[in-house]
Design an enzyme around this catalytic site. Sequence first.
Site, PDB file in Angstrom:
ATOM      1  N   ASP A   1      -1.916   6.117   8.377  1.00 17.53           N
ATOM      2  CA  ASP A   1      -1.400   4.759   8.227  1.00 17.53           C
ATOM      3  C   ASP A   1      -1.870   3.864   9.377  1.00 17.53           C
ATOM      4  O   ASP A   1      -1.134   3.016   9.858  1.00 17.53           O
ATOM      5  CB  ASP A   1       0.130   4.758   8.131  1.00 17.53           C
TER       6      ASP A   1
ATOM      7  N   THR B   1      -4.492  -3.240   1.774  1.00 14.07           N
ATOM      8  CA  THR B   1      -3.905  -4.577   1.645  1.00 14.07           C
ATOM      9  C   THR B   1      -4.110  -5.430   2.899  1.00 14.07           C
ATOM     10  O   THR B   1      -4.071  -4.938   4.026  1.00 14.07           O
ATOM     11  CB  THR B   1      -2.409  -4.471   1.330  1.00 14.07           C
TER      12      THR B   1
ATOM     13  N   ASN C   1      -3.969   0.295   5.235  1.00 17.39           N
ATOM     14  CA  ASN C   1      -4.063   1.738   5.069  1.00 17.39           C
ATOM     15  C   ASN C   1      -4.369   2.119   3.622  1.00 17.39           C
ATOM     16  O   ASN C   1      -4.348   1.292   2.719  1.00 17.39           O
ATOM     17  CB  ASN C   1      -2.745   2.389   5.478  1.00 17.39           C
TER      18      ASN C   1
ATOM     19  N   ASN D   1       1.607  -2.796  16.550  1.00 20.12           N
ATOM     20  CA  ASN D   1       1.796  -3.164  15.157  1.00 20.12           C
ATOM     21  C   ASN D   1       1.472  -4.645  14.982  1.00 20.12           C
ATOM     22  O   ASN D   1       0.655  -5.200  15.707  1.00 20.12           O
ATOM     23  CB  ASN D   1       3.209  -2.788  14.696  1.00 20.12           C
TER      24      ASN D   1
ATOM     25  N   ALA E   1       0.808  -1.214   0.000  1.00 16.36           N
ATOM     26  CA  ALA E   1       0.000   0.000   0.000  1.00 16.36           C
ATOM     27  C   ALA E   1       0.847   1.272   0.000  1.00 16.36           C
ATOM     28  O   ALA E   1       0.383   2.317  -0.456  1.00 16.36           O
ATOM     29  CB  ALA E   1      -0.950   0.010   1.196  1.00 16.36           C
TER      30      ALA E   1
ATOM     31  N   CYS F   1      16.387   2.685   5.573  1.00 18.80           N
ATOM     32  CA  CYS F   1      17.255   1.509   5.658  1.00 18.80           C
ATOM     33  C   CYS F   1      18.481   1.758   6.529  1.00 18.80           C
ATOM     34  O   CYS F   1      18.896   0.883   7.288  1.00 18.80           O
ATOM     35  CB  CYS F   1      17.695   1.082   4.262  1.00 18.80           C
ATOM     36  N   HIS F   2      19.073   2.952   6.401  1.00 23.27           N
ATOM     37  CA  HIS F   2      20.366   3.195   7.048  1.00 23.27           C
ATOM     38  C   HIS F   2      20.323   4.205   8.184  1.00 23.27           C
ATOM     39  O   HIS F   2      21.353   4.412   8.846  1.00 23.27           O
ATOM     40  CB  HIS F   2      21.385   3.647   5.998  1.00 23.27           C
TER      41      HIS F   2
ATOM     42  N   LYS G   1      -3.422  -0.381  15.123  1.00 23.51           N
ATOM     43  CA  LYS G   1      -2.464   0.719  15.202  1.00 23.51           C
ATOM     44  C   LYS G   1      -3.033   1.974  15.842  1.00 23.51           C
ATOM     45  O   LYS G   1      -2.294   2.751  16.445  1.00 23.51           O
ATOM     46  CB  LYS G   1      -1.967   1.077  13.796  1.00 23.51           C
TER      47      LYS G   1
ATOM     48  N   VAL H   1      10.470  -2.855   9.692  1.00 28.07           N
ATOM     49  CA  VAL H   1      10.682  -1.488   9.206  1.00 28.07           C
ATOM     50  C   VAL H   1      11.440  -0.640  10.215  1.00 28.07           C
ATOM     51  O   VAL H   1      12.289   0.173   9.848  1.00 28.07           O
ATOM     52  CB  VAL H   1       9.340  -0.831   8.813  1.00 28.07           C
TER      53      VAL H   1
END
Length: 695
Positions: free
Chosen positions: A325, A260, A280, A410, A201, A624-625, A352, A561
């Site tokens: 979300d 989804t 969402n 979550n 989504a 990611c970082h 959530k 995530v």
Amino acid sequence: MTSVSLARAISTALLCGALATPAWAAPAAMPTEASITANQATGKEWPSHGFDHAGTRFSPLTQISRDNVAKLGLAWSYDLESTRGVEATPIVVNGVMYVTASWSVVHAVDVKTGKRLWSFDPKVPREQAFMACCDVVNRGVAVHEGKVYVGTLDGRLVAIDAASGKRLWEQDTVEDRSRPYTITGAPRVFRGNVIIGNGGAEFGVRGYITAYDAATGKEKWRWYTVPGDPSKPFEDASMEAAAKTWDPAGKWWETGGGGTVWNSMVFDPELNLMYIGTGNGSPWNHRLRSPAGGDNLYLASIVALRPDTGEYVWHYQETPGDNWDYTSVQDLILADLTLDGKPRKVVMHAPKNGFFFVIDRVTGEFISAKNFVDVNWTKGYDANGRPIDVPEARSGQPYDAIPGPFGAHNWHSMSYSPQTGLAYFPAQNIPLNLSADTSWKGYGTNKPGQPMSNIGWNLGTALNVEAPTSKPFGRLLAWDPVKQQERWRYEHVAPWNGGTLATAGKLVFQGTADARLMAFDADTGKVLWQSPMGTGVIAAPVTYEVDGEQYVSIAAGWGGVFGQSQRASENNTPGTVYTFKLNGKAAMPAFTQHQAGNLLSGVKYDPAHVEEGTALYVSNCLFCHGVPGVDKGGNLPNLGYVDRMFIENLDRFVFNGPFTSLGMPDFTGRLSAEDVEKIKAFIQGTADAVRPPQP
């Protein structure tokens, strides 16, 4: 041949046959819908994702109790050969554990010895990892009549022979390969159909859930969660009704709409109803996908369907016009409660948005909702089950939404004990400030400064334009669904803690972000036992019995995530299944320490490039970082602590570099050489800015 010699021959043949066929070989009827129901009384196996059809994650086993849990010791451990997130609930039947690692790899393990029986790698293309918003994770398998079913990250459903590990059939569940559909959830088998949803989504997809014949893989039905193009015929009456709650000016069908079904599914065999939670909207911003407003059915809802046909029966929408979300895909649990002196068949949910819901599962009637954390997006729910809006939360101006998009709870599993009458689940706050992205141009457009927009995260919502002011936390809650109040809590050191398991031994088990497995008194929340893990834990434990001994197992592996860029433990051991029993004597595997390295220094850069490099870093690298030199790094490295060589030669890594085989996106065509120089300036400039002053 005499009768004696004939008997000996038969005996020898039977013995040889037994020796030739491994003891763990799966009989054809293992397990079935009926056997899952029967197992509720004994708890000897863990045959379904949530233990039973109702998803309670409550085991009747009592050998391990609050009186002796302190004697738990390791029975065995198993290396999942994974360095990314592990979110799987193991399935245990007939002495075999079926568990998934990252990249949708399935392992079959002997539950007495911890020895591998087989493994199955569906060969997910690593270059597609960027299509998964939230790590390359998988939440487990379904097992039915000798077959193991797994959904793969790239959207396939695969049936595997439970005894041999060989592929039997495969179906592509993705109806439009031009869109980035994924699967991270565990399939379920109801009424002979193996059922799976999808994710995506954040990237612009239309949600749906599909049933396939468990024996042949033939598609039986598909139900969409949001309507399609209103100029075309609707798939069914439920889609026609839903379309009236969307504004066509938003052309939601062009951006997918979202909704989804990527996690929760439960089943009531007596009512012949299955229940799903939906996700969402695509994009997040309500006014972009539906400018004139509207509830946008069936986003952020609980929906009841017929598992045989996919027929819509009823829905309850928890977050009308979702703007934050606030997915509703967190674990649903079915229970029979006495409310106001009357027995009610209910579905319980802690999604959530921060409220614990109790809904009539026969009719979909709203019964009650109470916030389990502080919230500021609504004033509460009225008698009709509708939230009372806080206008500032929808204004589009920067707003410190509480809870934020990471959720007050979550996907991390909830459990419910009919013995104590309490639900047990992790609650949290991860601060994030939200505001409208007024210049949003749709999916496939990059906007430097918008998190991950250059790899498809076109949210329609700006993040942290202003710094959030709320405080992070993580806790375990014991919640009374009848009184709608907290019974007890345990405060953890960080958010993103694992799912729970409740047992008739009056215990609650939970893994933690700071790399522990803990056991609590189910009545009081007192900590009774804990064991170090080699990594942060986000999945949920299971328990089962083999040859009269009760075991507790958990698949550990930090990620998701939040866990890609953040951590709460200095351990960094690869994904591992840990299995405990009373007086277990096995040695723990060696733990690996997280090596942050030294703060980056010496990379030459133009300070004038730092500002533009900041926006480029945010739209390509942030989730990611993390922030260079500020965050510790999660299961992916923080670029403020990598070897100088990597940043000096950054172009060699972002343009079809060596890490694409590990899931790193190829930024060829997405970034220019000049962009890379600006990103380098931001990374080294930030490291310099946070460097402690030298004496």
